[in-house]
Design a protein around this motif. Structure first.
Motif, PDB file in Angstrom:
ATOM      1  N   LYS A   1       0.813  -1.210   0.000  1.00 30.82           N
ATOM      2  CA  LYS A   1       0.000   0.000   0.000  1.00 30.82           C
ATOM      3  C   LYS A   1       0.854   1.271   0.000  1.00 30.82           C
ATOM      4  CE  LYS A   1      -4.010  -2.055   2.291  1.00 30.82           C
ATOM      5  NZ  LYS A   1      -4.870  -2.029   3.492  1.00 30.82           N
ATOM      6  N   LYS A   2       2.088   1.160   0.388  1.00 26.36           N
ATOM      7  CA  LYS A   2       2.966   2.328   0.412  1.00 26.36           C
ATOM      8  C   LYS A   2       3.197   2.841  -1.010  1.00 26.36           C
ATOM      9  CE  LYS A   2       5.505   1.364   4.660  1.00 26.36           C
ATOM     10  NZ  LYS A   2       6.836   1.088   5.253  1.00 26.36           N
ATOM     11  N   VAL A   3       3.097   4.148  -1.161  1.00 31.80           N
ATOM     12  CA  VAL A   3       3.298   4.782  -2.463  1.00 31.80           C
ATOM     13  C   VAL A   3       4.581   5.587  -2.429  1.00 31.80           C
ATOM     14  CG1 VAL A   3       2.340   6.372  -4.173  1.00 31.80           C
ATOM     15  CG2 VAL A   3       0.817   4.905  -2.829  1.00 31.80           C
ATOM     16  N   SER A   4       5.404   5.394  -3.428  1.00 31.76           N
ATOM     17  CA  SER A   4       6.651   6.154  -3.514  1.00 31.76           C
ATOM     18  C   SER A   4       6.386   7.501  -4.191  1.00 31.76           C
ATOM     19  CB  SER A   4       7.693   5.362  -4.314  1.00 31.76           C
ATOM     20  OG  SER A   4       8.875   6.117  -4.456  1.00 31.76           O
ATOM     21  N   TYR A   5       6.464   8.576  -3.394  1.00 29.83           N
ATOM     22  CA  TYR A   5       6.180   9.906  -3.925  1.00 29.83           C
ATOM     23  C   TYR A   5       7.416  10.561  -4.538  1.00 29.83           C
ATOM     24  CZ  TYR A   5       1.758   9.613  -1.413  1.00 29.83           C
ATOM     25  OH  TYR A   5       0.538   9.237  -0.977  1.00 29.83           O
ATOM     26  N   ALA A   6       8.578   9.935  -4.371  1.00 32.31           N
ATOM     27  CA  ALA A   6       9.806  10.546  -4.885  1.00 32.31           C
ATOM     28  C   ALA A   6       9.768  10.684  -6.401  1.00 32.31           C
ATOM     29  CB  ALA A   6      11.017   9.714  -4.462  1.00 32.31           C
ATOM     30  N   LYS A   7       9.228   9.663  -7.064  1.00 32.21           N
ATOM     31  CA  LYS A   7       9.212   9.695  -8.524  1.00 32.21           C
ATOM     32  C   LYS A   7       8.317  10.795  -9.065  1.00 32.21           C
ATOM     33  CE  LYS A   7       5.472   6.308  -9.066  1.00 32.21           C
ATOM     34  NZ  LYS A   7       5.068   5.017  -9.662  1.00 32.21           N
ATOM     35  N   TRP A   8       7.245  11.140  -8.298  1.00 33.63           N
ATOM     36  CA  TRP A   8       6.339  12.176  -8.773  1.00 33.63           C
ATOM     37  C   TRP A   8       7.024  13.532  -8.831  1.00 33.63           C
ATOM     38  CZ3 TRP A   8       2.223  10.732 -11.218  1.00 33.63           C
ATOM     39  CH2 TRP A   8       1.623   9.512 -10.917  1.00 33.63           C
ATOM     40  N   GLY A   9       7.976  13.774  -7.958  1.00 32.35           N
ATOM     41  CA  GLY A   9       8.732  15.019  -8.017  1.00 32.35           C
ATOM     42  C   GLY A   9       9.492  15.150  -9.328  1.00 32.35           C
ATOM     43  N   TYR A  10      10.121  14.038  -9.736  1.00 31.83           N
ATOM     44  CA  TYR A  10      10.845  14.050 -11.012  1.00 31.83           C
ATOM     45  C   TYR A  10       9.891  14.171 -12.193  1.00 31.83           C
ATOM     46  CZ  TYR A  10      14.838  12.514  -8.237  1.00 31.83           C
ATOM     47  OH  TYR A  10      15.839  12.445  -7.308  1.00 31.83           O
ATOM     48  N   ILE A  11       8.714  13.545 -12.080  1.00 31.97           N
ATOM     49  CA  ILE A  11       7.733  13.621 -13.166  1.00 31.97           C
ATOM     50  C   ILE A  11       7.248  15.056 -13.349  1.00 31.97           C
ATOM     51  CG2 ILE A  11       5.404  12.926 -13.873  1.00 31.97           C
ATOM     52  CD1 ILE A  11       5.985  10.199 -12.606  1.00 31.97           C
ATOM     53  N   PHE A  12       6.995  15.763 -12.250  1.00 34.92           N
ATOM     54  CA  PHE A  12       6.529  17.143 -12.338  1.00 34.92           C
ATOM     55  C   PHE A  12       7.624  18.093 -12.830  1.00 34.92           C
ATOM     56  CE2 PHE A  12       3.275  15.842  -9.066  1.00 34.92           C
ATOM     57  CZ  PHE A  12       2.198  15.942  -9.940  1.00 34.92           C
ATOM     58  N   LEU A  13       8.885  17.672 -12.706  1.00 39.84           N
ATOM     59  CA  LEU A  13       9.985  18.498 -13.204  1.00 39.84           C
ATOM     60  C   LEU A  13      10.208  18.336 -14.706  1.00 39.84           C
ATOM     61  CD1 LEU A  13      12.681  18.095 -10.397  1.00 39.84           C
ATOM     62  CD2 LEU A  13      11.428  20.166 -10.978  1.00 39.84           C
ATOM     63  N   ILE A  14       9.655  17.283 -15.288  1.00 42.27           N
ATOM     64  CA  ILE A  14       9.866  17.015 -16.714  1.00 42.27           C
ATOM     65  C   ILE A  14       9.390  18.170 -17.595  1.00 42.27           C
ATOM     66  CG2 ILE A  14       9.131  15.553 -18.639  1.00 42.27           C
ATOM     67  CD1 ILE A  14       9.317  13.161 -16.744  1.00 42.27           C
ATOM     68  N   PRO A  15       8.188  18.751 -17.380  1.00 37.64           N
ATOM     69  CA  PRO A  15       7.767  19.868 -18.251  1.00 37.64           C
ATOM     70  C   PRO A  15       8.726  21.048 -18.214  1.00 37.64           C
ATOM     71  CG  PRO A  15       5.904  19.020 -17.020  1.00 37.64           C
ATOM     72  CD  PRO A  15       7.122  18.354 -16.456  1.00 37.64           C
ATOM     73  N   PHE A  16       9.270  21.359 -17.024  1.00 39.12           N
ATOM     74  CA  PHE A  16      10.210  22.477 -16.934  1.00 39.12           C
ATOM     75  C   PHE A  16      11.468  22.190 -17.733  1.00 39.12           C
ATOM     76  CE2 PHE A  16      14.133  23.890 -14.856  1.00 39.12           C
ATOM     77  CZ  PHE A  16      14.018  25.257 -15.069  1.00 39.12           C
ATOM     78  N   PHE A  17      12.064  21.021 -17.511  1.00 33.82           N
ATOM     79  CA  PHE A  17      13.309  20.708 -18.204  1.00 33.82           C
ATOM     80  C   PHE A  17      13.094  20.565 -19.709  1.00 33.82           C
ATOM     81  CE2 PHE A  17      14.740  19.381 -13.926  1.00 33.82           C
ATOM     82  CZ  PHE A  17      15.944  20.061 -13.896  1.00 33.82           C
ATOM     83  N   ALA A  18      11.933  20.044 -20.108  1.00 35.16           N
ATOM     84  CA  ALA A  18      11.638  19.927 -21.537  1.00 35.16           C
ATOM     85  C   ALA A  18      11.512  21.314 -22.166  1.00 35.16           C
ATOM     86  CB  ALA A  18      10.349  19.135 -21.737  1.00 35.16           C
ATOM     87  N   THR A  19      10.783  22.210 -21.484  1.00 34.17           N
ATOM     88  CA  THR A  19      10.629  23.583 -21.996  1.00 34.17           C
ATOM     89  C   THR A  19      11.964  24.306 -22.038  1.00 34.17           C
ATOM     90  OG1 THR A  19       8.396  23.652 -21.050  1.00 34.17           O
ATOM     91  CG2 THR A  19       9.404  25.758 -21.674  1.00 34.17           C
ATOM     92  N   TYR A  20      12.756  24.148 -20.965  1.00 30.21           N
ATOM     93  CA  TYR A  20      14.061  24.804 -20.917  1.00 30.21           C
ATOM     94  C   TYR A  20      14.980  24.280 -22.021  1.00 30.21           C
ATOM     95  CZ  TYR A  20      18.717  26.085 -19.315  1.00 30.21           C
ATOM     96  OH  TYR A  20      19.995  26.563 -19.255  1.00 30.21           O
ATOM     97  N   THR A  21      14.962  22.978 -22.241  1.00 29.96           N
ATOM     98  CA  THR A  21      15.831  22.388 -23.261  1.00 29.96           C
ATOM     99  C   THR A  21      15.453  22.861 -24.661  1.00 29.96           C
ATOM    100  OG1 THR A  21      16.147  20.419 -21.894  1.00 29.96           O
ATOM    101  CG2 THR A  21      16.675  20.224 -24.238  1.00 29.96           C
ATOM    102  N   ILE A  22      14.151  22.892 -24.941  1.00 28.01           N
ATOM    103  CA  ILE A  22      13.691  23.240 -26.289  1.00 28.01           C
ATOM    104  C   ILE A  22      13.870  24.723 -26.579  1.00 28.01           C
ATOM    105  CG2 ILE A  22      11.672  23.345 -27.806  1.00 28.01           C
ATOM    106  CD1 ILE A  22      10.651  20.818 -26.364  1.00 28.01           C
ATOM    107  N   PHE A  23      13.509  25.570 -25.619  1.00 29.25           N
ATOM    108  CA  PHE A  23      13.460  27.009 -25.885  1.00 29.25           C
ATOM    109  C   PHE A  23      14.681  27.781 -25.384  1.00 29.25           C
ATOM    110  CE2 PHE A  23       8.977  25.688 -25.797  1.00 29.25           C
ATOM    111  CZ  PHE A  23       8.570  26.153 -27.040  1.00 29.25           C
ATOM    112  N   SER A  24      15.543  27.159 -24.579  1.00 33.83           N
ATOM    113  CA  SER A  24      16.710  27.880 -24.054  1.00 33.83           C
ATOM    114  C   SER A  24      18.028  27.178 -24.366  1.00 33.83           C
ATOM    115  CB  SER A  24      16.571  28.081 -22.534  1.00 33.83           C
ATOM    116  OG  SER A  24      15.499  28.931 -22.241  1.00 33.83           O
ATOM    117  N   LEU A  25      18.151  25.922 -23.965  1.00 34.03           N
ATOM    118  CA  LEU A  25      19.436  25.232 -24.090  1.00 34.03           C
ATOM    119  C   LEU A  25      19.799  24.978 -25.550  1.00 34.03           C
ATOM    120  CD1 LEU A  25      21.790  23.966 -22.613  1.00 34.03           C
ATOM    121  CD2 LEU A  25      20.515  21.819 -22.519  1.00 34.03           C
ATOM    122  N   ILE A  26      18.869  24.439 -26.330  1.00 31.41           N
ATOM    123  CA  ILE A  26      19.154  24.167 -27.742  1.00 31.41           C
ATOM    124  C   ILE A  26      19.442  25.455 -28.519  1.00 31.41           C
ATOM    125  CG2 ILE A  26      18.172  23.278 -29.898  1.00 31.41           C
ATOM    126  CD1 ILE A  26      16.792  21.117 -28.278  1.00 31.41           C
TER     127      ILE A  26
END
Length: 311
Positions: free
Chosen positions: A11-36
């Motif tokens: 029944k225990k849910v690992s919430y650590a992965k959700w933090g990384y999942i919620f960070l994906i949109p930021f890093f994707a946006t940053y990579t596409i519109f800033s880093l590249i």
């Protein structure tokens, strides 16, 4: 018992992965519109790529030749212009903003209509810079309302050519930057001051500290992080200054290119489709901004730590 333990572990849910999942949109946006785009700009800065009439020259690899050409131009002059224009607008901005922030955040003064005044001082921030520049251009033109007022008041024998003098033009650009951004700076500083525990001000008053002593010894040390943020972001905005001098001087930086900023210089290369030189100048501007921001941040934080250590 063993089955119950297994059921609980399932029944225990690992919430650590959700933090990384919620960070994906930021890093994707940053990579596409800033880093590249950043990597692409640096890559293109190493090539000769411009248009001569209807003929496209390049792209031809030239290494650091674009950077050498930029440094051999009037880069330092335009950098000096940019810093002067920023300082002219920022110094009165930070002084006025600090005064207003202290007044509005001081509940003992009980200022009436403070919400109305906060709205009024923030309004210039939402006006387009180009529109604001056109307004100032019309007000201070040779036959504009300001000259008519000075002549009728007997303060001038004839029209003053504000935009034909070096410091007249720089002063108007600084005035516009001040009027456009002091409201935003006031709101930020006021929020920082309101976050200070009121008991600290009361304790300082009981100990006999005067208003100026409370401001310098209590308020400023506590709001230092927000002050550093305002200073660094304002400097970055100053280095990116473009629209106000572009409109006010008709993209020429008159008189004698004394109002030409780094971004206006960059825009000239983009307008002439010299993408290699524009890329090199963009990379240089990136490093200038990064170095100056780090220098200001380190200087202010180190001085704050030294004062804290002495106390």
């Amino acid at each position: 018992m063993v089955k119950e333990k297994k059921a609980k572990t399932r029944k225990k849910v690992s919430y650590a992965k959700w933090g990384y999942i919620f960070l994906i949109p930021f890093f994707a946006t940053y990579t596409i519109f800033s880093l590249i785009p950043l990597i692409s700009t640096f890559y293109n800065s190493l090539f000769e790529n411009y248009r001569s009439g209807l003929t496209q020259i390049g792209p031809n690899f030239v290494g650091l030749q674009n950077y050498i050409s930029i440094f051999q131009s009037d880069l330092l002059k335009y950098f000096g212009n940019t810093m002067i224009l920023w300082i002219i607008g920022f110094v009165p901005q930070i002084i006025v903003s600090l005064i207003l922030a202290v007044w509005f955040a001081d509940f003992r003064m009980r200022l009436k209509g403070s919400t109305f005044f906060k709205t009024i001082i923030y309004m210039p921030n939402v006006i387009m810079a180009a529109s604001f520049a056109m307004l100032i251009f019309a007000l201070f033109s040779d036959d504009g309302p300001m000259n008519n007022l000075l002549i009728k008041a007997g303060l001038s024998d004839g029209p003053i050519r504000f935009l034909a003098t070096v410091w007249g033009t720089r002063g108007l650009i600084g005035l516009m930057n001040f009027m456009m951004w002091f409201g935003n700076t006031t709101i930020l500083l006021m929020a920082a001051i309101m976050g200070v525990d009121a008991s600290l001000f009361e304790a300082a008053s009981i100990d006999g500290a005067k208003s100026f002593q409370i401001f310098t010894k209590v308020t400023m040390p506590i709001i230092r992080p927000i002050f550093i943020y305002v200073l660094v972001t304002s400097m970055i905005g100053g280095l990116q200054m473009f629209d106000v001098p572009q409109v006010l001087t008709n993209a020429k930086g008159t008189p004698d290119r004394t109002s030409m900023t780094l971004i206006m210089f960059l825009n000239n290369h983009l307008y002439s489709k010299n993408y290699g030189m524009a890329g090199a100048l963009s990379v240089i501007l990136f490093f200038i901004t990064a170095v100056l921001s780090m220098f200001v941040f380190i200087m202010l934080t180190s001085s704050g730590n030294k004062k804290g250590g002495r106390n």
